[in-house]
Design a protein around this motif. Structure first.
Motif, mmCIF file in Angstrom:
data_model
loop_
_atom_site.group_PDB
_atom_site.id
_atom_site.type_symbol
_atom_site.label_atom_id
_atom_site.label_comp_id
_atom_site.label_asym_id
_atom_site.label_seq_id
_atom_site.Cartn_x
_atom_site.Cartn_y
_atom_site.Cartn_z
ATOM 1 N N GLY B 24 -2.760 6.750 -12.502
ATOM 2 C CA GLY B 24 -1.810 5.749 -11.992
ATOM 3 C C GLY B 24 -1.750 5.706 -10.477
ATOM 4 O O GLY B 24 -0.883 5.063 -9.912
ATOM 5 N N THR B 25 -2.700 6.406 -9.809
ATOM 6 C CA THR B 25 -2.717 6.380 -8.339
ATOM 7 C C THR B 25 -4.151 6.201 -7.835
ATOM 8 O O THR B 25 -5.081 6.085 -8.628
ATOM 9 C CB THR B 25 -2.148 7.674 -7.718
ATOM 10 N N VAL B 59 -5.562 1.241 4.064
ATOM 11 C CA VAL B 59 -4.411 1.715 3.294
ATOM 12 C C VAL B 59 -4.413 1.353 1.806
ATOM 13 O O VAL B 59 -3.525 1.785 1.086
ATOM 14 C CB VAL B 59 -3.091 1.150 3.881
ATOM 15 N N ARG B 62 -3.453 3.609 -1.035
ATOM 16 C CA ARG B 62 -2.073 4.071 -1.172
ATOM 17 C C ARG B 62 -1.180 3.011 -1.808
ATOM 18 O O ARG B 62 0.040 3.147 -1.822
ATOM 19 C CB ARG B 62 -1.514 4.446 0.211
ATOM 20 N N LEU B 64 0.403 0.404 -4.859
ATOM 21 C CA LEU B 64 0.866 0.573 -6.235
ATOM 22 C C LEU B 64 -0.041 -0.202 -7.188
ATOM 23 O O LEU B 64 -0.430 -1.323 -6.895
ATOM 24 C CB LEU B 64 2.292 0.051 -6.371
ATOM 25 N N LEU B 65 -0.332 0.403 -8.337
ATOM 26 C CA LEU B 65 -1.179 -0.236 -9.340
ATOM 27 C C LEU B 65 -0.323 -0.994 -10.346
ATOM 28 O O LEU B 65 0.833 -0.652 -10.567
ATOM 29 C CB LEU B 65 -1.992 0.828 -10.066
ATOM 30 N N GLY B 66 -0.930 -1.999 -10.955
ATOM 31 C CA GLY B 66 -0.194 -2.735 -11.973
ATOM 32 C C GLY B 66 -1.032 -3.883 -12.488
ATOM 33 O O GLY B 66 -2.252 -3.913 -12.276
ATOM 34 N N ASP B 67 -0.400 -4.828 -13.167
ATOM 35 C CA ASP B 67 -1.131 -6.019 -13.567
ATOM 36 C C ASP B 67 -0.264 -7.244 -13.329
ATOM 37 O O ASP B 67 0.954 -7.192 -13.435
ATOM 38 C CB ASP B 67 -1.569 -5.934 -15.032
ATOM 39 N N LEU B 72 -5.722 -6.581 -13.614
ATOM 40 C CA LEU B 72 -5.390 -5.290 -12.995
ATOM 41 C C LEU B 72 -5.467 -5.428 -11.480
ATOM 42 O O LEU B 72 -6.452 -5.919 -10.935
ATOM 43 C CB LEU B 72 -6.377 -4.218 -13.462
ATOM 44 N N ALA B 75 -1.342 -3.433 -5.187
ATOM 45 C CA ALA B 75 -0.545 -4.169 -4.196
ATOM 46 C C ALA B 75 -0.652 -3.426 -2.874
ATOM 47 O O ALA B 75 -0.416 -2.219 -2.821
ATOM 48 C CB ALA B 75 0.913 -4.259 -4.636
ATOM 49 N N PRO B 77 0.183 -1.607 0.327
ATOM 50 C CA PRO B 77 1.463 -0.980 0.663
ATOM 51 C C PRO B 77 2.092 -1.581 1.919
ATOM 52 O O PRO B 77 3.253 -1.324 2.194
ATOM 53 C CB PRO B 77 1.089 0.482 0.899
ATOM 54 N N VAL B 78 1.343 -2.388 2.676
ATOM 55 C CA VAL B 78 1.904 -2.900 3.934
ATOM 56 C C VAL B 78 2.635 -4.220 3.684
ATOM 57 O O VAL B 78 3.850 -4.295 3.814
ATOM 58 C CB VAL B 78 0.812 -3.070 5.007
ATOM 59 N N LYS B 80 2.071 -6.172 0.730
ATOM 60 C CA LYS B 80 2.206 -6.379 -0.733
ATOM 61 C C LYS B 80 1.314 -7.454 -1.352
ATOM 62 O O LYS B 80 1.578 -7.874 -2.479
ATOM 63 C CB LYS B 80 3.670 -6.679 -1.112
ATOM 64 N N HIS B 82 -1.777 -8.789 -3.495
ATOM 65 C CA HIS B 82 -2.439 -8.147 -4.631
ATOM 66 C C HIS B 82 -3.946 -8.348 -4.557
ATOM 67 O O HIS B 82 -4.423 -9.441 -4.255
ATOM 68 C CB HIS B 82 -1.926 -8.744 -5.940
#
Lengths: 843, 119
Positions: B24-25, B59, B62, B64-67, B72, B75, B77-78, B80, B82
């Motif tokens: 998940g990372t 970056v 670092r 966040l993962l998701g869908d 898939l 996002a 981190p700065v 956002k 995708h």
């Protein structure tokens, strides 16, 4: 059929609006536009933002390729020199000759410069175009002081611009008051006080006789009584219609200028129309953009033979923010209507002045003046425009809200009520768009253009949307994201009641898909609020948002800033020395925060554990500046030192900060403790504010600084220490249980049905029977607190994530810095290439 | 660096162990002087460029993962935005994408390898 030639002279805001309106409907024209300036239409309403950061591109009103896509022949930097009405031909200043069938004058206006001797000296400016602003900016670089001649609406805008440029600014006005057109004498006086308090010196009743060489500065203004020196002079003494070409062509013009138009906006030549500030309708020039837009819309419909809707004049009410001071003027502000009565509210302490002008039977509103607080503007405007019956006691409309102001319900407004005056959008128009599927503010703005020009009606548009959705029974989708069909509150209760501790469990039992950057951090925050497990635990780390993810605040270059906790803002010299040493060793940019802490910037991700090893060894803990969590508890020195303090505010601040440190919540939390009513800790701008009294503590809640400042409200008085803490425990846990994701306490409170009284009922009177549970939930969080950084630097698995690369221990070579004022900072785009080269040479 | 297999213009590189990435990372990795972001979503391993074109910082590892509607993504981190984990395509701006790399899991599911095409 051969197309007709339509020639539009001028590409200002109104001229451009005409083009946009035409492009929205079928028409039979070949369109040619003369645009005198080098830039196509831009937003003159927000011109002063050019000095506070907006670029020319951001001010542009023309979508890329607009002219090409609509087949418009656009002549840049060419004005019209003359028009031959007989031959229907226009001659451009660069030699272009155009034969037209229909011509529209949208030449706008020019700034009036009074013909006083010296008005044309070098360093005298006007304020109308971006080129004017560029010239002012260039000149201002070598100036210390500036003076604006003219204290009207535009003059004060210009004064803001000069003061944004760093000039010591004066305003000189001929009339005895500021904004004489929009305000009455008393309103003008309050505005003057407020503007003077901002450092702009106002001189009213001054008639400038001549401008000569100054003794100390470039110019000297000589008045009938006295003189004033300044380096830069800006004339803003009103506007005049640009009617010279029309005049020469033989069109009828007004005595004091302006091309005379009828209700169809036709000039004395039926093939020539005029709109905007050049047009004179019923002997009136409309110097605002909304009436200009209205003319553009009606003329476009007329040219396309879609309607014969006549121009019927315009309401000249205005609401604006001048140098941060809210000013509103509605209708007959000077109470000139026969029999008009007035009612006035004035708060000399806060600098708020409100005046209503009502008909002699007190049934209808004729006008209003608002200075210092325009929150009533929208509803008052509706009362006037729609002649809504006034309440029994009209003064209740302008009294402060704590005295029970009657709300203007959206349902009371007729469909014809104009909500957005800039774009002439009625309530019915909004409702129609909502019915056809625009169920978000964004969609509604895009479809109707309401709230997209000055934005003043945004809150009204939102209210119409909400009440209409409710009325139509359209369910508002309040799901947190596509993965969970629940609100944040729903998820919070699922987690707490079912004792869910991981995202996988939550997703499998109540969600779908893989999650996203909305639901994952929300879930992480809820888990922390309920169970307080280590946030970098392998099961939780993938949920943490940007900053929580590495327990530091990500900056724009990918480096981090570090904020150790300094409870109550109290720190020993020894600990300060440790911070200084760490900052020096890692070359960290150092800045004092607004919350009485120290922020250390420019740490690479791989440096964070080493930095924190040093800090933890010296007794520092995480400050949670990275978390949606308790940030700081600010304090004044209180009774220990201060001659006026009545309680130990620092001691209380440290106690409170240590009790709630690490508390994760829907959004960040800030608190403060003041030792007496002088309130030096600014506790009334915090989520939780504590102010000492002779008998104990007053508790304030739900305040906020930032973008939408909100004063905290007095929640309970003269509390002893224990009761104070019990109330805060309950208040915070109730907030955590019921707020939306990323909802500050201020917004949570504003949306709470029953308001403050309900909140007091729950927290003080235990109306829901939750007190014991809320207190025990908080106590369990207090008991399980552990410093996340202390834990991390002793956890080899957690530390692995701070390696710069999984397969290489060399740090990211693209994080480089330049030096400024003795410290480092990230290079600007144009500096970066050089900084990278220098960095490489050093390595 | 261990080079495992070389054909005319394709190279598979061994980058790290499966255990090196918490499910998940993501992690950052270096390959041929390039920075990569390597993710383990739990359902697969993906690699894209680590450089975030919107912030200009390295970056993306670092994020966040998701869908988003089944795609898939990570996002940034700065700001956002995708990025599709499979193609590197930015979902908010069709003009913008980051490089995407083919991955495989070898050595009895213990090692992560990434393919780099050279000219």
């Amino acid at each position: 059929m051969e197309k007709l030639q339509l020639l539009i002279v001028g590409n200002g805001m109104v001229g451009q609006r005409l083009l946009e309106e035409l492009s929205r409907m079928p028409h039979a024209y070949n369109i040619t536009v003369f645009c005198e300036e080098s830039r196509a239409a831009y937003d003159r309403v927000h011109l002063s933002s050019y000095f506070s950061g907006a670029s020319a591109d951001e001010l542009s009103l023309v979508a890329p390729e607009f002219f090409e896509q609509n087949g418009i022949h656009f002549l840049r930097e060419e004005a019209v020199q003359s028009i031959d009405c007989l031959r229907k031909t226009a001659f451009g200043t660069r030699g272009t000759i155009i034969k037209y069938d229909t011509l529209v004058l949208a030449t706008g206006s020019y700034p009036f410069v009074p013909p006083i001797p010296g008005h044309d000296r070098v360093g005298c400016h006007v304020y109308r175009t971006l080129d004017d602003l560029d010239a002012i900016r260039r000149d201002a670089a070598n100036c210390r002081t500036g003076v604006v001649i003219g204290g009207g609406l535009l003059g004060l805008e210009a004064a803001k611009a000069l003061s944004d440029l760093g000039l010591q600014t004066h305003v000189v006005e001929f009339a005895p008051q500021l904004m004489a057109v929009q305000l009455d004498e008393q309103g003008g006086a309050i505005l003057r006080k407020k503007i003077a308090a901002l450092g702009v010196q106002v001189h009213t009743g001054k008639s400038t006789q001549k401008i000569i060489d100054g003794d100390q500065q470039r110019h000297k203004l000589v008045f009938a009584d006295g003189e004033l020196e300044a380096d830069l002079i800006l004339f803003s003494a009103g506007i005049r219609p640009r009617d010279a070409v029309a005049r020469d062509a033989g069109l009828a013009v007004g005595e004091r200028g302006g091309v005379i138009v009828n209700d169809l906006l036709q000039t004395s030549d039926p093939d020539i129309y005029a709109i905007g500030e050049v047009a004179l309708w019923q002997n009136k020039i409309f110097g605002l953009v909304a009436p200009g837009y209205d003319m553009a819309r009606k003329l476009a419909a007329h040219l396309c033979q879609q309607s014969g809707e006549a121009f019927t004049g315009a309401d000249m009410s205005t609401k604006l923010k001048l140098m941060g001071v809210e000013v509103g003027s509605i209708g007959d502000a000077q109470a000139r209507s026969p029999g008009a009565r007035t009612c006035v509210y004035e708060d000399g302490v806060k600098g708020v002045y409100k005046k209503l002008i009502v008909s002699d039977d007190c049934k209808t509103l004729l006008g209003a003046v608002l200075v210092g607080d325009t929150s009533d503007y929208d509803s008052l405007l509706q009362y006037m425009l729609n002649a809504l019956p006034l309440p029994e006691s009209p003064s209740s409309l302008i009294l402060p809200s704590l005295e029970g102001k009657p709300m203007l319900g959206m349902d009371a407004l007729p469909g014809t009520a104009q909500i957005c005056s800039c774009n002439n959008v009625s309530k019915a128009g909004l409702c129609q768009a909502i019915t056809s599927g625009c169920t978000t503010i964004g969609a509604l703005k895009k479809e109707t253009r309401a709230a997209s020009t000055c934005g003043g009606c945004a809150s009204l548009v939102k209210q119409v949307l909400e009440s209409e959705l409710k009325r139509q029974g359209i369910a508002v989708n309040d799901h947190i994201c596509e993965h969970f069909a629940y609100t944040r509150q729903g998820l919070y209760h699922l987690v707490r009641i079912n004792k869910i501790r991981t995202f996988n469990e939550l997703l499998q039992q109540h969600g779908k898909g893989h999650g996203c950057e909305i639901c994952k951090p929300a879930a992480a925050s809820i888990f922390a609020s309920c169970w307080n497990d280590f946030v970098l635990d392998p099961k939780l780390v993938g949920l943490q948002d940007t900053n929580d993810n590495f327990l530091a605040n990500l900056q724009k270059d990918g480096s981090y800033s570090v904020v150790p906790r300094i409870p109550g803002g109290e720190i020993t010299p020894q600990k300060l020395e440790v911070l200084a040493k760490v900052a020096q060793q890692y070359d960290l940019y150092t800045k004092i925060t607004g919350g009485q802490r120290i922020d250390l910037f420019g740490a690479r991700v791989d440096q964070l554990p080493m930095i924190w090893r040093d800090l933890v060894d010296a007794g520092f803990e995480s400050g949670h500046a990275y978390g949606k969590a308790l940030r700081t508890v600010k304090s004044c020195v209180g009774s220990s030192w201060c001659r006026y303090g009545v309680q130990d505010s620092v001691g209380m601040a440290i106690y409170v900060e240590e009790r709630y440190r690490g508390l994760r919540s829907p959004h960040k939390l800030k608190m403060a403790v003041s030792g007496c009513t002088r309130e030096c800790a600014e506790a009334q701008s915090k989520d939780v504010g504590i102010i000492a009294t002779e008998k104990g503590w007053n508790l304030y809640v739900c305040g906020n600084g930032g973008m939408r400042p909100r004063h905290a409200e007095l929640f309970a008085s003269d509390l002893d220490d224990k009761t104070l803490i019990r109330y805060i425990d309950r208040f915070l846990m109730f907030y955590i249980a019921t707020a939306d994701r990323l909802q500050r306490t201020s917004v949570w409170r504003d949306n709470m049905e029953g308001g403050l009284a309900y909140l007091q009922d729950v927290v003080i009177n235990d109306a829901l029977g939750l007190s014991v549970e809320l207190e025990s939930q908080m106590q369990s969080l207090v008991d399980t607190y552990a410093c996340e950084w202390k834990r991390t630097i002793d956890d080899l698995e957690a530390l692995k994530r701070f390696r710069p690369f999984v397969n290489d221990d060399l740090p990211d070579e693209q994080i480089v810095y330049v030096r400024e004022r003795g410290q480092k900072r990230p290079p600007r785009a144009e500096e970066k290439a050089l900084a990278l080269i220098e960095h490489e040479e050093l390595v | 660096m261990l080079i495992l297999e070389r054909s005319t213009n394709t190279t598979w590189h061994d980058v790290c162990a499966m255990d090196d990435i918490i499910v998940g990372t993501g992690v950052a990795a270096r390959l041929n002087g390039e920075q990569l972001a390597v993710f383990n979503t739990g359902s697969g391993v993906f690699a894209i460029g680590n450089f975030d074109p919107f912030s200009g910082a390295n970056v993306l590892a670092r994020g966040l993962l998701g869908d988003i509607a089944g795609v898939l993504v990570v996002a940034s981190p700065v700001y956002k935005q995708h990025f599709c984990l499979k193609t590197g395509q930015c979902l908010e701006d069709p003009e913008i994408s980051v490089p995407a790399y083919e991955t495989r899991i070898c050595d009895q599911s213990k090692r992560i390898q990434i393919r780099v095409d050279s000219v």
